[in-house]
Design a protein around this motif. Sequence first.
Motif, short mmCIF file in Angstrom:
data_model
loop_
_atom_site.label_atom_id
_atom_site.label_comp_id
_atom_site.label_asym_id
_atom_site.label_seq_id
_atom_site.Cartn_x
_atom_site.Cartn_y
_atom_site.Cartn_z
N PRO A 1 -44.76 -21.00 12.70
CA PRO A 1 -46.01 -20.21 12.69
C PRO A 1 -47.00 -20.60 13.78
N SER B 1 -46.83 -24.33 6.21
CA SER B 1 -47.43 -24.70 7.50
C SER B 1 -48.51 -23.70 7.90
N GLY B 2 -48.33 -22.42 7.56
CA GLY B 2 -49.36 -21.42 7.87
C GLY B 2 -50.66 -21.69 7.15
N VAL B 3 -50.58 -22.08 5.87
CA VAL B 3 -51.79 -22.38 5.10
C VAL B 3 -52.49 -23.62 5.66
N GLY C 1 -44.88 -15.49 4.48
CA GLY C 1 -44.20 -16.65 3.91
C GLY C 1 -44.16 -16.62 2.40
N LEU C 2 -45.24 -16.17 1.78
CA LEU C 2 -45.29 -16.08 0.33
C LEU C 2 -44.32 -15.03 -0.20
N THR D 1 -49.09 -16.32 6.57
CA THR D 1 -49.09 -16.91 5.23
C THR D 1 -48.58 -15.91 4.20
N GLU D 2 -49.06 -14.66 4.28
CA GLU D 2 -48.61 -13.65 3.32
C GLU D 2 -47.11 -13.40 3.43
N ALA E 1 -54.09 -22.81 9.07
CA ALA E 1 -55.29 -21.97 8.97
C ALA E 1 -56.49 -22.73 8.43
N PRO F 1 -44.76 -20.46 4.78
CA PRO F 1 -46.10 -20.30 4.20
C PRO F 1 -46.89 -21.60 4.16
#
Length: 704
Positions: free
Chosen positions: A80, A202-204, A355-356, A352-353, A207, A200
């Motif tokens: 990401p 690593s994205g969270v 990834g979820l 993130t979305e 961010a 998700p």
Amino acid sequence: MSGRKRERIQAARSSPTKPRTRRSCSSSRRRSAPLDGRGGRRPAAELAVHEERSSRSGAIVLVLALCGTAVSLMQTVVVPLLPDFPRLLGTSPDNASWLVTVTLLTSAVTTPIMSRLADMHGKRRMILVSLGALLCGSLLGASSDSLALLILARLLQGFAPALIPIGISTMRDELPPDKIGGAVALMSATLGIGGAVGLPLSGVIYAAFGWHAVFWASVVMSVGMLVLVLAVVPESGVTTPGRFDWWGAILISTALTSLLLGISKGGAWGWTSQWTLLSFTVAALAFALWAPWELRAGEPLVDLRTSARRPVLLTNIASLLAGFIMFNYLLVATQQLQLPVETGVGSGLGVTEAGLVMLPGGVLMVLMAPVSASVTRRFGARITLTAGLSVAGVGYVVRVLLDGSVAELVIGISIVSVGVAMSFASMPVLIMQSVPIGETAAANGLNTVVRSIGTSSCSATVAAVLTAGAITGGTHPTETALHAMSWLAAAAAFMGAAVGLLIPARTPPGAARTAGRDERLPVTRGDDVRRAQVGTEVVVRGRAECADGRPARLAIVSVHSAGGQQVDWARADNVGRWSVVLPAEGEHLVVCSAEGWAPQAELLELSSDTTTLLQLDEQLMVAGDVSRSGRPIEDALVVLTDAAGESMGATRTNAAGHYELRLPPLGRYVLTALDPPTRTAQSRDVVISAQRRCFDFVLSEPPE
């Protein structure tokens, strides 16, 4: 027993290794042992050991599965961040892509090396080395701001994936037999779980806290895993020390680095560019040097003879295709979820979305672990592999037919995840069923490398297909290009299922049980059923020699219980040394065979504190009689040549007209007989096989 053989055994018995006395299978002292090979019911002490292993098995499985998930995260944790790294580090996108490429290359190179070292020097030790390298790489990445240091950090993190095949081998050594199937399935699934969770997560973190926090999170995770492994995972007693194959390691490292470099960077460099062609050329040359070296090495890094066995070879081919289909759904589905809605094919989700949305697939992989183990116990690992790849193929077909909404994409992703989890769970079982116990880590390491070649090939294929199918004048792929990748993955899945059907069938362990056997101790091998361990396994070592005193190079030693169940097998090295792993010391049936010699079978007392001497007495020969008009011809010359005309040996007949030549490799030859006094010669084509080694000559009458 010949006097010479008795002298050799007595001399070996008086040596420091103190081999046990051997008894022939025809000895009157032979007795029929119960099916457990150990004289009836197990002592209470052994049952206590079995219960202790059962009680701690849950903690071992949990720790190793967490370690597997943690190291799997390393392959996707920076994905990401890649779009922003050129801006953050002041570099180009092509240079930033090395943060993924270098980890892939390091993993491919170090996995077979560290897996072999684990078999030789201890599996827990190599797990700690993997986690230590992961910790060092994470610390370096968290404290640096330059591309060069980050690439070095990712290189160190590339040591971590070797933990997965080593962890699988550790489970085989440390867990009770009834827990191995589910544990191996869960450990195999961590490859997909880490990929699904890493995006998700690593994205969270990125961010909320910035990109350095991703590496700091890896530091905390590495420290936690090190502490847990030190506290929970014991060191395996199953080791096979020997000489490490450094030349084999150098050659395979060169070959894999060049191959994966060409695959992963070919799209950026151009598939016909000089750097891509140079990479593939170096890979081909290195593999061409490595294969014959491994065949000649006494203690090879990778036993190619074992790897060429049909079950291992076909499993590795299926693994290559499984790696392709697993990475396909991660790459293509993630892109499709993140593409803008305006393209007509995307869902417009953020990192993130997206990834979820992928997370249910990872959860399903965890839930499928016990299901896959149950299918394997009942029907065999071959059926689990075939069913899993077939389900994955169906999932890709569903993805083509249903991709109009996020919910429909989740359905297709979930079906593919189930199939991938089943197929990944079966592969280590198939490998461990077909290789010596002392080589399980190395064999699973090679299987992991083959899978990584499949994932690299998938990455290159996705880039090529989606770029070629991009919307005219834009950078977004068309629906046709996305569907093409799904069809390719479906074809790979069904092809892998067909390969799985070609793997020799084995009797499921549950069906192999005998009424007289303790049901609490299930077997863990199919047709060549291996007795499952209840206590600490023992490593028994020995030597294989020919009657003339030469080492029986590459002899095969197969050890069976007195009930006929195969316990383990091994291939001797160039100096005749071999080792096997047994559930316990005691009396076993040992079968030894080597090319050019008649096999030997004996009932022996095997112990870890002695070196067992196996001696092959009868050399196989090409033999026959030379005669004329019913009368034997003495002193006739007999010559054996191969198809290329090279002499394989020559001899003369005795007074009875009989000749004998050392048995060459089986195949087609030309056998010639010459009677010098009459100058009469005759040749004939012969096919030397295990059943046909006797060829008579009837020479014609000499001309007047």
